[in-house]
Every structure is written in structure tokens, then in C-alpha cells.
Design a protein around this motif. Structure first.
Motif, PDB file in Angstrom:
ATOM      1  N   ARG A  31       1.255  -1.214  -0.523  1.00 18.28           N
ATOM      2  CA  ARG A  31      -0.248  -0.003  -0.150  1.00 18.28           C
ATOM      3  C   ARG A  31       0.998   1.725   0.174  1.00 18.28           C
ATOM      4  O   ARG A  31       1.848   1.625   0.950  1.00 18.28           O
ATOM      5  N   TRP A  32       0.547   1.629  -0.436  1.00 22.46           N
ATOM      6  CA  TRP A  32       1.081   3.415  -0.999  1.00 22.46           C
ATOM      7  C   TRP A  32       1.173   4.579   0.189  1.00 22.46           C
ATOM      8  O   TRP A  32       0.040   5.017   0.242  1.00 22.46           O
ATOM      9  N   LEU A  33       1.975   4.607   0.525  1.00 21.44           N
ATOM     10  CA  LEU A  33       1.705   5.782   1.789  1.00 21.44           C
ATOM     11  C   LEU A  33       2.268   6.593   1.610  1.00 21.44           C
ATOM     12  O   LEU A  33       1.851   8.369   2.537  1.00 21.44           O
ATOM     13  N   GLY A  34       3.253   7.794   1.170  1.00 19.45           N
ATOM     14  CA  GLY A  34       3.747   7.893   0.571  1.00 19.45           C
ATOM     15  C   GLY A  34       4.945   8.501   0.535  1.00 19.45           C
ATOM     16  O   GLY A  34       5.790   7.518  -0.584  1.00 19.45           O
ATOM     17  N   VAL A  35       5.338   9.554  -0.434  1.00 22.81           N
ATOM     18  CA  VAL A  35       6.493  10.100  -0.898  1.00 22.81           C
ATOM     19  C   VAL A  35       7.793   9.724   0.652  1.00 22.81           C
ATOM     20  O   VAL A  35       7.763  10.999   1.411  1.00 22.81           O
ATOM     21  N   LYS A  49       4.956  -2.887   3.067  1.00 23.74           N
ATOM     22  CA  LYS A  49       4.519  -4.754   3.071  1.00 23.74           C
ATOM     23  C   LYS A  49       3.218  -4.730   3.937  1.00 23.74           C
ATOM     24  O   LYS A  49       2.950  -4.097   4.862  1.00 23.74           O
ATOM     25  N   LYS A  50       3.096  -6.581   3.537  1.00 25.63           N
ATOM     26  CA  LYS A  50       1.979  -7.465   4.051  1.00 25.63           C
ATOM     27  C   LYS A  50       2.126  -7.829   5.294  1.00 25.63           C
ATOM     28  O   LYS A  50       1.340  -7.727   6.418  1.00 25.63           O
ATOM     29  N   ASN A  51       3.495  -7.488   6.395  1.00 28.16           N
ATOM     30  CA  ASN A  51       3.367  -7.888   7.477  1.00 28.16           C
ATOM     31  C   ASN A  51       3.643  -6.794   8.757  1.00 28.16           C
ATOM     32  O   ASN A  51       3.757  -6.833   8.831  1.00 28.16           O
ATOM     33  N   PHE A  80      -3.790  -9.743   1.700  1.00 28.74           N
ATOM     34  CA  PHE A  80      -2.892  -8.450   2.191  1.00 28.74           C
ATOM     35  C   PHE A  80      -3.520  -7.902   3.493  1.00 28.74           C
ATOM     36  O   PHE A  80      -2.875  -8.024   4.647  1.00 28.74           O
ATOM     37  N   ASP A  81      -4.862  -7.666   3.199  1.00 29.94           N
ATOM     38  CA  ASP A  81      -5.701  -6.580   4.261  1.00 29.94           C
ATOM     39  C   ASP A  81      -5.915  -7.298   5.366  1.00 29.94           C
ATOM     40  O   ASP A  81      -5.788  -6.843   6.599  1.00 29.94           O
ATOM     41  N   VAL A  82      -5.773  -8.247   5.245  1.00 30.15           N
ATOM     42  CA  VAL A  82      -6.302  -9.557   6.525  1.00 30.15           C
ATOM     43  C   VAL A  82      -5.443  -9.445   7.135  1.00 30.15           C
ATOM     44  O   VAL A  82      -5.013  -9.532   8.948  1.00 30.15           O
ATOM     45  N   SER A  83      -3.973  -9.019   6.587  1.00 29.51           N
ATOM     46  CA  SER A  83      -2.767  -9.605   7.232  1.00 29.51           C
ATOM     47  C   SER A  83      -2.367  -8.441   7.884  1.00 29.51           C
ATOM     48  O   SER A  83      -1.886  -8.220   9.521  1.00 29.51           O
ATOM     49  N   VAL A  84      -2.628  -7.284   7.093  1.00 26.89           N
ATOM     50  CA  VAL A  84      -2.136  -6.056   7.537  1.00 26.89           C
ATOM     51  C   VAL A  84      -3.077  -6.182   9.069  1.00 26.89           C
ATOM     52  O   VAL A  84      -2.727  -5.122  10.382  1.00 26.89           O
ATOM     53  N   ASN A  85      -4.245  -5.770   8.844  1.00 33.10           N
ATOM     54  CA  ASN A  85      -5.500  -5.932  10.114  1.00 33.10           C
ATOM     55  C   ASN A  85      -5.068  -6.534  11.262  1.00 33.10           C
ATOM     56  O   ASN A  85      -4.852  -6.143  12.366  1.00 33.10           O
ATOM     57  N   ALA A  86      -4.738  -7.423  11.143  1.00 27.36           N
ATOM     58  CA  ALA A  86      -4.041  -8.544  12.311  1.00 27.36           C
ATOM     59  C   ALA A  86      -2.580  -7.710  12.939  1.00 27.36           C
ATOM     60  O   ALA A  86      -2.674  -8.303  13.868  1.00 27.36           O
ATOM     61  N   ARG A  87      -2.030  -7.830  12.559  1.00 29.25           N
ATOM     62  CA  ARG A  87      -1.118  -7.437  12.922  1.00 29.25           C
ATOM     63  C   ARG A  87      -0.365  -6.150  12.984  1.00 29.25           C
ATOM     64  O   ARG A  87       0.083  -5.380  13.996  1.00 29.25           O
TER      65      ARG A  87
END
Length: 93
Positions: A31-35, A49-51, A80-87
Motif C-alpha cells: 500500500r502506498w503511504l507517501g513520498v 508491506k503485508k507484514n 494482504f488486508d487481513v494480514s495487515v489488520n491482524a498485525r
């Protein structure tokens, strides 16, 4: 110059390559967060990242609408979304 801000929107799905190799196909989903100013070369971006970790890289491409319409990529986006939300869940801190 705002060109580095013009291509992506916050939290867009992107493909990124940590250390791209000639002829390498298929990046990692992020996911893009910025410059990321003052890190790396111009047009360098913060990527989630996914982690749940954040990295800075220059080789970034959009996940296209055509790619998003395929079941394989839809599955990757959901994972990806499930992994990030869990982390990043508050209960993990």
C-alpha cells in the motif's frame, strides 16, 4: 515540483520491488503511504508491506483495475488486508 505526489493516492494498492532484477516479473503487493523525502533517490516512496512493516523503494507500480478484476489478485488483496489488520490490531500491542 509535485510530480512525485501526482501518480499515487494515499493507501493505493501497488506492486513494489525491494531489489529489482533484470527480467524479474511480479512484484510484492503493498500500500502506498507517501513520498519518502531524504531517503534514496528522487521518486522514492513509503510502502506498507503485508507484514505491517514500512519500506522505502523506488520501483513501484499501480495495481491496475484490470488486475484487480482477476480472482487471483482479488484473493491477494484480501489476504494482504487481513494480514495487515491482524498485525496492526490494537490487541497486539
Amino acid at each position: 515540483d509535485i510530480s512525485e505526489w501526482a501518480d499515487f493516492g494515499f493507501y493505493d494498492y501497488v506492486w513494489f520491488w525491494d531489489a529489482p532484477k533484470l527480467g524479474e516479473k511480479g512484484g510484492k503487493l503493498g500500500r502506498w503511504l507517501g513520498v519518502s523525502h531524504r531517503i534514496g533517490s528522487p521518486m522514492c516512496y513509503w510502502i506498507l508491506k503485508k507484514n505491517g512493516q514500512i519500506t522505502s523503494c523506488t520501483t513501484v507500480q499501480h495495481v491496475t483495475d484490470q488486475e484487480k478484476s482477476t480472482q487471483a489478485v482479488q484473493r491477494q488483496l484480501t489476504e494482504f488486508d487481513v494480514s495487515v489488520n491482524a498485525r496492526l490490531n490494537d490487541e497486539n500491542f
